[in-house]
Write a protein that holds these residues in place. Structure first.
Motif, PDB file in Angstrom:
ATOM      1  N   GLY A 241      -5.821 -10.761  -4.252  1.00  0.00           N
ATOM      2  CA  GLY A 241      -6.864  -9.928  -3.368  1.00  0.00           C
ATOM      3  C   GLY A 241      -6.543  -8.896  -2.461  1.00  0.00           C
ATOM      4  N   VAL A 242      -5.354  -9.061  -2.809  1.00  0.00           N
ATOM      5  CA  VAL A 242      -5.203  -6.782  -1.752  1.00  0.00           C
ATOM      6  C   VAL A 242      -5.550  -5.565  -3.521  1.00  0.00           C
ATOM      7  N   LEU A 243      -5.509  -6.038  -4.130  1.00  0.00           N
ATOM      8  CA  LEU A 243      -5.677  -4.870  -5.488  1.00  0.00           C
ATOM      9  C   LEU A 243      -7.193  -4.629  -5.346  1.00  0.00           C
ATOM     10  N   LEU A 244      -7.887  -5.633  -4.781  1.00  0.00           N
ATOM     11  CA  LEU A 244      -9.081  -5.559  -5.470  1.00  0.00           C
ATOM     12  C   LEU A 244      -9.849  -5.622  -4.075  1.00  0.00           C
ATOM     13  N   ALA A 245      -9.061  -5.022  -2.508  1.00  0.00           N
ATOM     14  CA  ALA A 245      -9.412  -5.120  -1.173  1.00  0.00           C
ATOM     15  C   ALA A 245      -9.827  -4.185  -1.155  1.00  0.00           C
ATOM     16  N   ASN A 246     -11.133  -3.708  -0.438  1.00  0.00           N
ATOM     17  CA  ASN A 246     -11.544  -2.332   0.409  1.00  0.00           C
ATOM     18  C   ASN A 246     -10.914  -1.745   1.400  1.00  0.00           C
TER      19      ASN A 246
END
Length: 301
Positions: A241-246
């Motif tokens: 989720g962090v890697l894909l988060a904005n």
């Protein structure tokens, strides 16, 4: 004496062998560098600023604008903390259960003169090649009340038949005289398993423990399917989720807008390092068992 003197003499390599060894060494060095540099890049980038990463795309050798801000933001993120708590809870619940089931299954498959053993083992082997699929498994989890529950990540993976076969192979190497003498002295199967077999195959069990631990640590797919609440997700799902988060998502959990803009990229690298270091720290303690444990039973005679 003459033969010993000959053996002591250094065998002179031909020029072709020397050239091959030279280029082979260079080739292996380049392969090793290609494998290690991405790891080094992630580590260095986690201590750098976003501006430095954008200015040195793909060629970052040392930390630029050294800072621990990304790690500070990552460790303050509530979901990362809950992710670590959940994965450690999963490990505590799963590993004892998995090792217990694996030892029992391996002992059964290695046992001799057991009624209907071949038929039962055939059912075991069938599950290695065929399964009901994702949709039946999802429906089964919901009907059992395991959906959105931490036990959904523990019970379905309680036994790996592949690991049980490794355990079976290690048990079969043990001389029959050990177990037969124990039976003659009045020992039961539980006593033999606990006091004879388990201590003898300890290297193999250490390898299986590492297999199970790494598999649990890296598994994110089951949690993505069966867990709905973010507070129950393990660390790998949080990392994804962090890697894909904005930036807005990071701002809600990690810090102010200015800090998020400053460490928007480096916090992702820091999260990768935080989630990877624990499993790397465990491996050296099991390394001495790894080769010995996995090779038990590979050669007989």
């Amino acid at each position: 004496m003459f033969q010993s003197n000959i053996l002591k003499k250094k065998v002179k390599e031909s020029r072709g062998d020397q050239i091959f060894s030279y280029f082979n060494g260079i080739f292996m060095f380049l392969i090793s560098l290609a494998c290690l540099y991405p790891i080094w890049y992630v580590l260095v980038a986690s201590f750098s600023s976003t501006g430095a990463i954008n200015a040195n795309l793909g060629k970052l050798l040392w930390p630029q604008d050294f800072s621990l801000g990304a790690y500070s933001m990552a460790l303050r993120h509530p979901l990362i903390l809950s992710g670590f708590r959940n994965i450690f809870l999963i490990l505590v619940l799963s590993l004892p259960l998995q090792m217990f089931m694996t030892i029992l299954c391996g002992y059964f498959m290695a046992a001799k003169n057991v009624m209907f053993k071949n038929i039962i083992v055939s059912f075991f082997m069938f599950t290695m090649f065929f399964s009901g699929g994702l949709i039946p498994m999802y429906m089964n989890q919901r009907q059992l009340g395991l959906y959105n529950n931490i036990w959904a990540l523990v019970i379905p993976g309680a036994l790996s038949l592949f690991n049980a076969i490794i355990c079976k192979t290690a048990i079969e190497v043990i001389p029959d005289s050990l177990t037969e003498s124990a039976h003659m002295d009045g020992a039961g199967d539980i006593t033999i398993l606990a006091k004879i077999i388990v201590p003898v195959i300890k290297p193999t069990l250490a390898v299986l423990l590492l297999y199970y631990g790494v598999g649990l640590w890296n598994n994110w797919f089951n949690a993505a399917i069966f867990i709905q609440d973010n507070e129950l997700l393990p660390i790998q799902n949080i990392l994804r989720g962090v890697l894909l988060a904005n930036n807005q998502t990071l701002n809600q959990g990690a810090g102010s807008a200015d800090l998020v803009n400053q460490y928007a990229e480096t916090i992702k690298y820091a999260a990768i390092c935080i989630s990877t270091i624990p499993i790397l720290c465990i491996y050296p303690f099991l390394q001495k068992y790894f080769v010995k444990g996995i090779m038990i039973g590979s050669i007989k005679g």
